[in-house]
Design an enzyme around this catalytic site. Structure first.
Site, PDB file in Angstrom:
ATOM      1  N   ALA A   8     -23.506 -12.276  11.618  1.00 36.73           N
ATOM      2  CA  ALA A   8     -23.560 -11.986  10.184  1.00 36.73           C
ATOM      3  C   ALA A   8     -24.120 -10.593   9.923  1.00 36.73           C
ATOM      4  O   ALA A   8     -24.822 -10.361   8.957  1.00 36.73           O
ATOM      5  CB  ALA A   8     -24.427 -13.032   9.481  1.00 36.73           C
ATOM      6  N   ARG A  14     -15.404  -4.393   1.977  1.00 35.40           N
ATOM      7  CA  ARG A  14     -14.334  -4.691   1.011  1.00 35.40           C
ATOM      8  C   ARG A  14     -14.770  -5.635  -0.114  1.00 35.40           C
ATOM      9  O   ARG A  14     -14.035  -5.858  -1.061  1.00 35.40           O
ATOM     10  CB  ARG A  14     -13.113  -5.258   1.749  1.00 35.40           C
ATOM     11  CG  ARG A  14     -12.324  -4.166   2.460  1.00 35.40           C
ATOM     12  CD  ARG A  14     -10.923  -4.642   2.764  1.00 35.40           C
ATOM     13  NE  ARG A  14     -10.871  -5.475   3.952  1.00 35.40           N
ATOM     14  CZ  ARG A  14     -10.005  -6.481   4.118  1.00 35.40           C
ATOM     15  NH1 ARG A  14      -9.146  -6.786   3.170  1.00 35.40           N
ATOM     16  NH2 ARG A  14     -10.011  -7.186   5.227  1.00 35.40           N
ATOM     17  N   ASN A 227     -13.154 -11.437   3.550  1.00 35.24           N
ATOM     18  CA  ASN A 227     -13.449 -10.009   3.644  1.00 35.24           C
ATOM     19  C   ASN A 227     -13.421  -9.329   2.280  1.00 35.24           C
ATOM     20  O   ASN A 227     -13.848  -8.203   2.139  1.00 35.24           O
ATOM     21  CB  ASN A 227     -12.429  -9.319   4.550  1.00 35.24           C
ATOM     22  CG  ASN A 227     -12.516  -9.837   5.969  1.00 35.24           C
ATOM     23  OD1 ASN A 227     -13.556  -9.724   6.606  1.00 35.24           O
ATOM     24  ND2 ASN A 227     -11.461 -10.452   6.440  1.00 35.24           N
TER      25      ASN A 227
HETATM   26  C1  UD1 Z   1     -12.668 -10.453  15.682  1.00 41.03           C
HETATM   27  C2  UD1 Z   1     -12.160 -10.671  17.109  1.00 41.03           C
HETATM   28  C3  UD1 Z   1     -10.655 -10.949  17.072  1.00 41.03           C
HETATM   29  C4  UD1 Z   1     -10.351 -12.114  16.183  1.00 41.03           C
HETATM   30  C5  UD1 Z   1     -10.935 -11.884  14.800  1.00 41.03           C
HETATM   31  C6  UD1 Z   1     -10.786 -13.133  13.964  1.00 41.03           C
HETATM   32  C7  UD1 Z   1     -13.549  -9.301  18.563  1.00 41.03           C
HETATM   33  C8  UD1 Z   1     -13.635  -8.032  19.333  1.00 41.03           C
HETATM   34  N1  UD1 Z   1     -12.418  -9.488  17.896  1.00 41.03           N
HETATM   35  O1  UD1 Z   1     -12.044  -9.276  15.221  1.00 41.03           O
HETATM   36  O2  UD1 Z   1     -10.171 -11.215  18.371  1.00 41.03           O
HETATM   37  O3  UD1 Z   1      -8.930 -12.316  16.101  1.00 41.03           O
HETATM   38  O4  UD1 Z   1     -12.349 -11.585  14.880  1.00 41.03           O
HETATM   39  O5  UD1 Z   1     -11.137 -12.875  12.667  1.00 41.03           O
HETATM   40  O6  UD1 Z   1     -14.451 -10.111  18.613  1.00 41.03           O
HETATM   41  N2  UD1 Z   1     -19.975  -8.589  13.453  1.00 41.03           N
HETATM   42  C9  UD1 Z   1     -21.304  -8.349  13.723  1.00 41.03           C
HETATM   43  N3  UD1 Z   1     -21.650  -7.235  14.381  1.00 41.03           N
HETATM   44  C10 UD1 Z   1     -20.732  -6.321  14.782  1.00 41.03           C
HETATM   45  C11 UD1 Z   1     -19.378  -6.565  14.507  1.00 41.03           C
HETATM   46  C12 UD1 Z   1     -19.036  -7.718  13.854  1.00 41.03           C
HETATM   47  O7  UD1 Z   1     -22.178  -9.155  13.371  1.00 41.03           O
HETATM   48  O8  UD1 Z   1     -21.137  -5.314  15.377  1.00 41.03           O
HETATM   49  C13 UD1 Z   1     -19.608  -9.828  12.738  1.00 41.03           C
HETATM   50  C14 UD1 Z   1     -18.991  -9.519  11.392  1.00 41.03           C
HETATM   51  O9  UD1 Z   1     -19.985  -9.551  10.389  1.00 41.03           O
HETATM   52  C15 UD1 Z   1     -18.010 -10.657  11.235  1.00 41.03           C
HETATM   53  C16 UD1 Z   1     -17.620 -11.018  12.660  1.00 41.03           C
HETATM   54  O10 UD1 Z   1     -18.629 -10.469  13.489  1.00 41.03           O
HETATM   55  O11 UD1 Z   1     -18.603 -11.792  10.667  1.00 41.03           O
HETATM   56  C17 UD1 Z   1     -16.258 -10.502  13.054  1.00 41.03           C
HETATM   57  O12 UD1 Z   1     -16.257  -9.118  12.947  1.00 41.03           O
HETATM   58  P1  UD1 Z   1     -14.942  -8.344  12.567  1.00 41.03           P
HETATM   59  O13 UD1 Z   1     -15.197  -6.895  12.586  1.00 41.03           O
HETATM   60  O14 UD1 Z   1     -14.364  -8.912  11.332  1.00 41.03           O
HETATM   61  O15 UD1 Z   1     -14.011  -8.714  13.804  1.00 41.03           O
HETATM   62  P2  UD1 Z   1     -12.479  -8.448  13.901  1.00 41.03           P
HETATM   63  O16 UD1 Z   1     -12.247  -7.027  14.187  1.00 41.03           O
HETATM   64  O17 UD1 Z   1     -11.805  -9.023  12.730  1.00 41.03           O
END
Ligand code: UD1
Ligand code: CA
Length: 456
Positions: A8, A14, A227
């Site tokens: 989280a 967005r 998102n």
């Molecule tokens: C991620 C997955 C992808 C999957 C998708 C599903 C990875 C590399 N990719 O991609 O395979 O299909 O979710 O929706 O895992 N977050 C953190 N810290 C960070 C980055 C993200 O806490 O440094 C949290 C975000 O708040 C979010 C979640 O992790 O709740 C997913 O992050 P997001 O950037 O949306 O991942 P995707 O690129 O969509």
């Protein structure tokens, strides 16, 4: 022991909001609450929430909750990096220990789905996947000729052939805790986004010969993420539709399941009817045969069997007895307690008062801090003057009293059993039982009086 890590830390750009994304609500409560509900249904040993953007506000919102831990991810360098921050809290564990990764912005995964994922895992790693008609943007599940999972490739890193794969990573994975720590220590950020991908642990597991399996959500909406405000609104409707479906299946009649909003728990007896546009918040209980008319708002309310709540009524922290009638256009404020067969009509406000069995206040009245007995009739325009600007005082109206229209009861004051108050009375002292009490200036007629006339 089962650990659950909830990611989280993301910004939620967005959403265009100052509020951290996971505190935005769905069905009246923060998305993170929904995720925590799902997590707690699995009775984990520990829940670790990885926070980053708006960390203070998120942590403050959950301060003091048992079994809940927070770790800070700053800066945010990817989902793998996020889970790495939780590693020190995952414990040493034995071979059976598992860690489940959930997402704070994927609020509706159902416990059944998570159980099936943990089941599929055996003692290895399991990924929750699904097939999408348009997989754009998601990580793809790459399988070999035998159909075994080989790795996950992110959309931005995928070849044209890989982008044609329809099976996607929902992001939710379960892994043996010890091995997870090892795999996390081996991932790199050598990829299109320069991030540490959690998804890279799948390739490492395969290389290590650890079993990798997949499971699928019970319903497609379970893994929808939020998102943007648009996705939030869409998921809200999907969830409300699901809650409506559950009510219908339990035997409740909904005039239109598409116009039903449940933001808490709603327990209904048999043959309950709910018209369109009603909102239920907090804990609401409707006993057998209750009918709720259109556009009513009920928050923390109990309604007894056979009672009717008519259109446009607003009830909060109130109790309605069996066979009572409320509304249309009635307001029951905190502490309103109607006994059976009481009638509260249009533009009547009741606050912190008991209304005894069979008593009626059918039009335009304010009854606050009062104790009203049985079979009392409260006429139109009656007001309990309960507040002197500093203190609240009580009004007592005993059984079978009749309160004439446009009466002010200046509390503290008592109307004894069977008393009648004449219309327009301002009652400042006790009205004795069984007699007519009234305060009224004598009526006069001015002889010869002429109404002024306009000069043309
Ligand atoms: C991620 C997955 C992808 C999957 C998708 C599903 C990875 C590399 N990719 O991609 O395979 O299909 O979710 O929706 O895992 N977050 C953190 N810290 C960070 C980055 C993200 O806490 O440094 C949290 C975000 O708040 C979010 C979640 O992790 O709740 C997913 O992050 P997001 O950037 O949306 O991942 P995707 O690129 O969509
Ligand atoms: Ca993303």
């Amino acid at each position: 022991m089962l650990n659950i890590v909830i990611l989280a830390a993301g910004m939620g750009k967005r959403m265009q909001s100052d509020l951290p994304k996971v505190l935005h609500t769905l069905a009246g409560k923060p998305m993170l609450d929904h995720v925590l509900d799902g997590a707690r249904a699995l009775s984990p040993g520990r829940i670790i929430v990885v926070v980053g953007h708006g960390a203070d506000r998120v942590q403050a919102a959950y301060a003091g909750q048992e079994g809940l831990h927070f770790v800070l991810q700053q800066p945010q360098q990817g989902t793998g990096h996020a889970v790495q921050q939780a590693v020190p809290l995952l414990g040493q564990g034995d071979a059976d220990d598992a860690t489940l990764v959930l997402y704070g912005d994927v609020p509706l995964v159902q416990p059944e789905t998570l159980r099936s994922l943990l089941q599929a895992r055996g003692r290895g790693l399991a990924v929750l996947t699904e097939h999408l008609a348009d997989p754009t943007g998601y990580g793809r599940i790459v399988r070999d000729a035998q159909g075994k999972v080989v790795r996950i490739v992110e959309h931005k890193d995928a070849s044209p052939a890989e982008r044609r794969i329809g099976e996607v990573n929902t992001g939710i994975v379960a892994a043996p805790t010890g091995l997870l720590k090892d795999w996390l220590s081996r991932i790199s950020n050598d990829n299109a986004q320069g991030e540490y991908y959690l998804t890279d642990i799948i390739g490492l597991a395969v290389a290590d010969g650890a079993p990798v399996s997949t499971a699928h959500p019970g319903a497609a909406w379970e893994t929808l993420g939020v998102n943007s405000r648009l996705q939030q609104a869409e998921l809200e409707r999907i969830w409300q539709r699901e809650l409506a479906r559950r009510q219908l299946e339990a035997g409740v009649t909904l005039a239109d399941p598409a116009r039903f909003d449940q933001r808490g728990s709603l327990k209904c007896g048999r043959d309950v009817y709910i018209d369109v546009g009603c909102v239920f918040e907090g804990e609401v209980e409707l006993a057998d045969g209750v009918r709720v008319g259109p556009h009513c708002m009920l928050r923390d309310v109990r309604v007894g069997a056979g009672a009717r709540i008519e259109a446009y009524s607003h009830l909060q922290q109130a109790e309605v007895g069996a066979q009572a009638q409320v509304g249309p256009y009635a307001r029951l404020r905190p502490g309103a307690r109607l006994e059976e067969q009481a009638h509260i009509g249009n533009f009547v406000e009741i606050k912190n008062s008991r209304i005894g069995k069979g008593s009626k206040a059918n039009h335009l009245a304010y009854v606050g801090d009062a104790d009203v007995g049985q079979r009392v009739n409260i006429g139109a325009g009656t007001i309990t003057c309960n507040y002197d600007g500093v203190n609240k005082h009580r009004t007592v109206i005993e059984d079978d009293a009749f309160i004439g229209s446009d009466t002010q009861l200046v509390a503290p004051v008592t109307v004894r059993r069977g008393a009648t108050l004449g219309a327009g009375t301002t009652l400042t002292r006790e009205a004795p039982a069984g007699q007519l009490t009234l305060s009224r200036s004598p009526q006069t007629t001015i002889a010869g009086w002429k109404r002024p006339v306009k000069k043309s």
